[in-house]
Design a protein around this motif. Structure first.
Motif, PDB file in Angstrom:
ATOM      1  N   LEU A 158       0.780  -1.138  -0.339  1.00 50.31           N
ATOM      2  CA  LEU A 158       0.411   0.104  -0.258  1.00 50.31           C
ATOM      3  C   LEU A 158       0.322   0.953  -0.048  1.00 50.31           C
ATOM      4  O   LEU A 158       2.078   1.198   0.548  1.00 50.31           O
ATOM      5  CB  LEU A 158      -1.376  -0.065   1.594  1.00 50.31           C
ATOM      6  N   ASP A 213      -6.510   3.035   6.869  1.00 47.64           N
ATOM      7  CA  ASP A 213      -4.963   2.451   5.676  1.00 47.64           C
ATOM      8  C   ASP A 213      -6.238   2.379   4.103  1.00 47.64           C
ATOM      9  O   ASP A 213      -6.876   2.465   4.179  1.00 47.64           O
ATOM     10  CB  ASP A 213      -4.359   0.975   5.853  1.00 47.64           C
ATOM     11  N   GLN A 214      -5.168   2.106   3.149  1.00 48.23           N
ATOM     12  CA  GLN A 214      -5.508   2.605   2.326  1.00 48.23           C
ATOM     13  C   GLN A 214      -6.733   1.329   1.556  1.00 48.23           C
ATOM     14  O   GLN A 214      -7.747   1.373   1.249  1.00 48.23           O
ATOM     15  CB  GLN A 214      -4.817   2.315   0.949  1.00 48.23           C
ATOM     16  N   GLN A 217      -9.485   2.600   3.150  1.00 48.37           N
ATOM     17  CA  GLN A 217     -10.206   3.515   2.536  1.00 48.37           C
ATOM     18  C   GLN A 217     -11.460   2.743   1.185  1.00 48.37           C
ATOM     19  O   GLN A 217     -12.100   3.306   0.900  1.00 48.37           O
ATOM     20  CB  GLN A 217      -9.055   4.365   2.037  1.00 48.37           C
ATOM     21  N   SER A 218     -10.473   1.737   0.704  1.00 45.61           N
ATOM     22  CA  SER A 218     -10.913   0.893  -0.782  1.00 45.61           C
ATOM     23  C   SER A 218     -12.738   0.470  -0.772  1.00 45.61           C
ATOM     24  O   SER A 218     -13.236   0.594  -1.327  1.00 45.61           O
ATOM     25  CB  SER A 218      -9.991   0.776  -1.620  1.00 45.61           C
TER      26      SER A 218
END
Length: 336
Positions: A158, A213-214, A217-218
């Motif tokens: 990430l 964290d990404q 979030q996604s």
């Protein structure tokens, strides 16, 4: 996107996670590295390259044939489920396997353990792909001394996070345990609690223990975009996450803390009202649904395999638990 899906829902569903680049070294609490002799390393860097090369040969052959036949000889665990779905989708759509499945042949880091216990793991970090996708964290697993290493898990690193530091491959590293207790939480607890965070986001009682964290979030973005169409169709949706607690690999960092790689399965159910059909929300889901010749109903369940790499700091650290890599793939879609 399936043409039958309502316009509102088709406009809002997203197709896939997009994960970015990240570095391979980070600042973590310092501890004393274990004393390890070179002759205690059971796998050399050259042998790791040979093992990885044989695995990539099998993957490349499967990609060319668009078939999962023979894949189990060198692939296992979450990666076998994910790669089989990707190959089945490619075969059904008569398109190339998704670029997200690409594994570069060059590496930036190899983490080899000194342990004699089984199962045994090797953690390897690749370079970025030719089209500048994120580096891949590969986890290769050997069940026993008489069995081949197999590619057990793959996760994309990430953005804006770092892997913990490990000893050079020639010195060796030490595998951890799902119940390691000298950490802010055990690896098993970290996986279970992160699954709760994925399901409940900021409403989870564990949310404060994890850095945002990404990957999360996604998933939140996916759910929010999907909810727009679900609401317009007067429907409901829920994704339930379940950690696979016997599918956890742990490598201890000599600088402190554990890097934990684990599988978390999820079932995403979407239901529509007023006689409307609930249909696949992405090209991947659409292919998985159509290849089984199912008839649409008012409710649909998509099963996903999620793979995460989590850094768990030492007890007493002021760091939060951090997800450093992840991957996600739909593997089954069913009318309910």
């Amino acid at each position: 996107m399936n043409k039958r899906i309502t316009t509102a829902l088709a406009a809002t569903m997203v197709c896939a996670l997009t994960l970015g680049l990240a570095g391979c070294e980070g600042q973590v609490p310092q501890t004393v590295a274990p004393s390890v002799k070179d002759n205690e390393i059971d796998v050399t860097v050259a042998q790791e390259k040979q093992i990885r090369g044989k695995i990539l040969d099998v993957l490349n052959q499967a990609n060319e044939a668009k078939s999962a036949d023979g894949l189990a000889a060198r692939v296992s665990g979450s990666q076998l489920e994910i790669r089989t779905a990707q190959l089945n989708i490619a075969q059904y759509t008569q398109q190339d396997v998704t670029p997200l499945a690409t594994i570069p042949s060059d590496v930036t880091q190899v983490v080899i353990p000194t342990d004699n216990a089984w199962p045994r793991y090797i953690f390897t970090v690749t370079t970025t792909t030719e089209d500048q996708q994120a580096k891949r964290l590969l986890v290769m697993r050997q069940e026993s001394a008489r069995q081949n290493y197999k590619l057990w898990a793959v996760a994309r690193l990430l953005e804006d996070v770092s892997l913990p530091g490990f000893a050079p491959a020639k010195q060796g590293n030490v595998m951890g345990d799902a119940n390691d207790s000298n950490l802010v939480m055990t690896p098993k607890q970290a996986v279970q609690r992160y699954a709760d965070v994925l399901q409940n986001n900021t409403n989870s009682k564990y949310a404060g223990s994890f850095e945002d964290d990404q990957f999360r979030q996604s998933l939140v973005k996916q759910q929010e975009e999907s909810q727009k169409g679900v609401t317009q169709n007067k429907g409901t949706q829920q994704e339930v996450f379940a950690p696979v607690v016997d599918q956890i690999a742990v490598m201890r960092s000599p600088r402190g803390g554990d890097l934990v790689v684990a599988q978390i399965n999820s079932e995403w159910t979407r239901s529509m009202s007023e006689g409307r059909e609930s249909l696949p929300g992405s090209p991947n889901e659409d292919a998985l649904f159509k290849m089984t010749n199912q008839k649409a109903t008012s409710s649909l369940k998509a099963t996903y395999v999620n793979v995460v790499a989590i850094f768990v700091p030492l007890a007493g650290s002021d760091q939060k638990v951090t997800v450093v890599a992840g991957d996600r793939q739909a593997v089954k879609v069913e009318a309910q």
